[in-house]
Design a protein around this motif. Structure first.
Motif, PDB file in Angstrom:
ATOM      1  N   GLY A 195      26.673  28.922  13.339  1.00 36.87           N
ATOM      2  CA  GLY A 195      26.116  29.395  14.590  1.00 36.87           C
ATOM      3  C   GLY A 195      25.593  28.236  15.426  1.00 36.87           C
ATOM      4  N   THR A 196      25.094  28.557  16.601  1.00 41.10           N
ATOM      5  CA  THR A 196      24.693  27.506  17.545  1.00 41.10           C
ATOM      6  C   THR A 196      23.189  27.404  17.774  1.00 41.10           C
ATOM      7  N   LYS A 197      22.408  28.298  17.192  1.00 44.15           N
ATOM      8  CA  LYS A 197      20.977  28.317  17.505  1.00 44.15           C
ATOM      9  C   LYS A 197      20.277  27.021  17.107  1.00 44.15           C
ATOM     10  N   GLU A 198      20.601  26.474  15.938  1.00 44.69           N
ATOM     11  CA  GLU A 198      20.014  25.210  15.496  1.00 44.69           C
ATOM     12  C   GLU A 198      21.100  24.161  15.257  1.00 44.69           C
ATOM     13  N   LEU A 199      22.113  24.229  16.098  1.00 36.89           N
ATOM     14  CA  LEU A 199      23.256  23.328  15.944  1.00 36.89           C
ATOM     15  C   LEU A 199      22.856  21.863  16.073  1.00 36.89           C
ATOM     16  N   SER A 200      21.966  21.553  16.992  1.00 34.51           N
ATOM     17  CA  SER A 200      21.582  20.149  17.207  1.00 34.51           C
ATOM     18  C   SER A 200      20.964  19.550  15.953  1.00 34.51           C
ATOM     19  N   ALA A 201      20.087  20.304  15.311  1.00 29.84           N
ATOM     20  CA  ALA A 201      19.443  19.796  14.095  1.00 29.84           C
ATOM     21  C   ALA A 201      20.444  19.639  12.955  1.00 29.84           C
ATOM     22  N   ILE A 202      21.356  20.600  12.837  1.00 33.35           N
ATOM     23  CA  ILE A 202      22.363  20.524  11.773  1.00 33.35           C
ATOM     24  C   ILE A 202      23.322  19.364  12.031  1.00 33.35           C
ATOM     25  N   HIS A 203      23.698  19.194  13.292  1.00 33.27           N
ATOM     26  CA  HIS A 203      24.565  18.075  13.642  1.00 33.27           C
ATOM     27  C   HIS A 203      23.878  16.750  13.350  1.00 33.27           C
ATOM     28  N   GLY A 204      22.573  16.690  13.594  1.00 36.19           N
ATOM     29  CA  GLY A 204      21.827  15.477  13.274  1.00 36.19           C
ATOM     30  C   GLY A 204      21.884  15.148  11.791  1.00 36.19           C
ATOM     31  N   LYS A 205      21.820  16.177  10.947  1.00 36.89           N
ATOM     32  CA  LYS A 205      21.926  15.949   9.506  1.00 36.89           C
ATOM     33  C   LYS A 205      23.312  15.432   9.129  1.00 36.89           C
ATOM     34  N   ILE A 206      24.333  15.995   9.757  1.00 35.70           N
ATOM     35  CA  ILE A 206      25.700  15.545   9.474  1.00 35.70           C
ATOM     36  C   ILE A 206      25.905  14.100   9.923  1.00 35.70           C
ATOM     37  N   LEU A 207      25.236  13.707  11.009  1.00 34.95           N
ATOM     38  CA  LEU A 207      25.406  12.356  11.527  1.00 34.95           C
ATOM     39  C   LEU A 207      24.839  11.283  10.594  1.00 34.95           C
ATOM     40  N   THR A 208      24.082  11.687   9.579  1.00 30.70           N
ATOM     41  CA  THR A 208      23.685  10.697   8.568  1.00 30.70           C
ATOM     42  C   THR A 208      24.914  10.141   7.864  1.00 30.70           C
ATOM     43  N   ALA A 209      25.975  10.957   7.772  1.00 35.66           N
ATOM     44  CA  ALA A 209      27.233  10.484   7.189  1.00 35.66           C
ATOM     45  C   ALA A 209      27.844   9.402   8.057  1.00 35.66           C
ATOM     46  N   TRP A 210      27.722   9.545   9.374  1.00 36.37           N
ATOM     47  CA  TRP A 210      28.230   8.547  10.311  1.00 36.37           C
ATOM     48  C   TRP A 210      27.485   7.225  10.130  1.00 36.37           C
ATOM     49  N   GLY A 211      26.146   7.304  10.023  1.00 38.61           N
ATOM     50  CA  GLY A 211      25.361   6.094   9.847  1.00 38.61           C
ATOM     51  C   GLY A 211      25.709   5.359   8.565  1.00 38.61           C
ATOM     52  N   MET A 212      25.850   6.112   7.469  1.00 40.81           N
ATOM     53  CA  MET A 212      26.190   5.494   6.194  1.00 40.81           C
ATOM     54  C   MET A 212      27.612   4.949   6.203  1.00 40.81           C
ATOM     55  N   ALA A 213      28.518   5.667   6.861  1.00 41.20           N
ATOM     56  CA  ALA A 213      29.916   5.213   6.926  1.00 41.20           C
ATOM     57  C   ALA A 213      30.044   3.939   7.747  1.00 41.20           C
ATOM     58  N   GLY A 214      29.209   3.808   8.787  1.00 45.68           N
ATOM     59  CA  GLY A 214      29.259   2.603   9.600  1.00 45.68           C
ATOM     60  C   GLY A 214      28.894   1.357   8.814  1.00 45.68           C
ATOM     61  N   ILE A 215      28.108   1.535   7.767  1.00 46.38           N
ATOM     62  CA  ILE A 215      27.762   0.415   6.885  1.00 46.38           C
ATOM     63  C   ILE A 215      28.789   0.277   5.773  1.00 46.38           C
ATOM     64  N   ALA A 216      29.148   1.409   5.167  1.00 53.67           N
ATOM     65  CA  ALA A 216      30.015   1.382   3.988  1.00 53.67           C
ATOM     66  C   ALA A 216      31.432   0.917   4.300  1.00 53.67           C
ATOM     67  N   GLY A 217      31.985   1.356   5.441  1.00 61.26           N
ATOM     68  CA  GLY A 217      33.375   1.042   5.739  1.00 61.26           C
ATOM     69  C   GLY A 217      33.684  -0.441   5.816  1.00 61.26           C
ATOM     70  N   PRO A 218      33.054  -1.181   6.734  1.00 61.74           N
ATOM     71  CA  PRO A 218      33.346  -2.616   6.842  1.00 61.74           C
ATOM     72  C   PRO A 218      32.956  -3.407   5.595  1.00 61.74           C
ATOM     73  N   LEU A 219      31.811  -3.048   4.977  1.00 62.01           N
ATOM     74  CA  LEU A 219      31.379  -3.784   3.787  1.00 62.01           C
ATOM     75  C   LEU A 219      32.328  -3.556   2.620  1.00 62.01           C
ATOM     76  N   LEU A 220      32.759  -2.303   2.444  1.00 60.84           N
ATOM     77  CA  LEU A 220      33.670  -1.992   1.348  1.00 60.84           C
ATOM     78  C   LEU A 220      34.996  -2.709   1.530  1.00 60.84           C
ATOM     79  N   LEU A 221      35.514  -2.666   2.748  1.00 62.53           N
ATOM     80  CA  LEU A 221      36.792  -3.327   2.999  1.00 62.53           C
ATOM     81  C   LEU A 221      36.690  -4.839   2.802  1.00 62.53           C
TER      82      LEU A 221
END
Length: 267
Positions: A195-221
């Motif tokens: 649903g969309t009522k608390e979408l912003s907060a849920i999306h913020g939680k998902i974006l933690t994956a983006w933050g971790m991937a931004g570190i993990a991707g270049p370092l891992l490669l």
């Protein structure tokens, strides 16, 4: 010293700057397109009111009527989305970080040609977000993510095998389009499920994956490249990661499809 040697040898600062520039350019382009088309947007869904649903979708593709942001941590769907988002960005941003030096080393492109390719990558990233998000409105978000991972399993494997500069660039552009598309489709996927009522907060939680991937991707490669002295092993590893993500995306698609079918029987 060793740290300075690694930074200079692998041009880490320059690559980080390239990635930041590409992300900023694509985000700005996507924002401008969204603003330009916003006045044509219509929203025929009913307003969300009431308490959280017990378990079944209300209509269409929405699996839950409303899920509070605090409750998503108890759902399989959230962790499945977090993982597929993390792997898609980790592999995509890892490729972005080394696209130019890898092109020069693997397929012997000139520095100028490799730089031109990096410039086109920024455009493909932005266009991929628009193209795939549009396709997802017709095929469904879960189907599009399955398509992403099927494409990238073979694309990363083929990238490790090719010696043609043209094929190399073509594959990179396809991968980057999926990288951008995976990012743009996520908010809509979240709204489909929670649903969309608390979408912003849920999306913020998902974006933690983006933050971790931004570190993990270049370092891992960079670590695998330094350890094995080859980009191919890294590309095979990324391909294997997408096999795992494909399985998870398939389970997610099956579980959401079952939920919609059960809901339709109760209408």
């Amino acid at each position: 010293d060793r740290k300075r040697y690694i930074f200079e040898e692998y041009q880490i600062a320059e690559r980080f700057g390239q990635v930041l520039h590409l992300k900023t350019t694509s985000h700005n382009a996507f924002f401008c397109v969204c603003k330009a088309t916003q006045k044509y947007r219509t929203d025929n869904r009913r307003p969300e009111t009431g308490s959280p649903a017990a378990g079944f979708p209300e209509c269409g593709n929405v699996l839950f009527r409303y899920v509070p942001a605090a409750a998503v941590a108890y759902l399989f769907f959230f962790y499945a989305l977090w993982w597929i988002f993390f792997t898609n960005i980790t592999c995509g941003i890892g490729l972005l970080a080394v696209a130019s030096p890898m092109a020069q080393e693997v397929v012997k492109m000139t520095p100028m040609a490799a730089a031109s390719m990096v410039g086109i990558i920024g455009l493909i990233n932005g266009l991929g977000r628009i193209f795939w998000s549009t396709i997802s409105d017709y095929l469904g978000r879960s189907t599009v993510y399955v398509v992403f991972f099927l494409i990238q399993i073979f694309a990363f494997y083929a990238l490790a095998e090719t010696s043609s500069a043209f094929i190399f660039q073509l594959i990179v552009f396809v991968i980057i389009s999926c990288y951008g598309g995976g990012f743009s489709c996520m908010p809509a996927f979240l709204s489909d499920l929670f649903g969309t009522k608390e979408l912003s907060a849920i999306h913020g939680k998902i974006l933690t994956a983006w933050g971790m991937a931004g570190i993990a991707g270049p370092l891992l490669l960079s670590w695998i490249r330094e350890t094995t002295n080859s980009y191919s092993i890294t590309l095979y590893f990324f391909s294997a990661c997408f096999v795992v993500s494909l399985i998870i995306a398939g389970i997610l698609k099956w579980r959401t499809s079952v939920g919609v079918l059960i809901e339709k029987k109760h209408l």
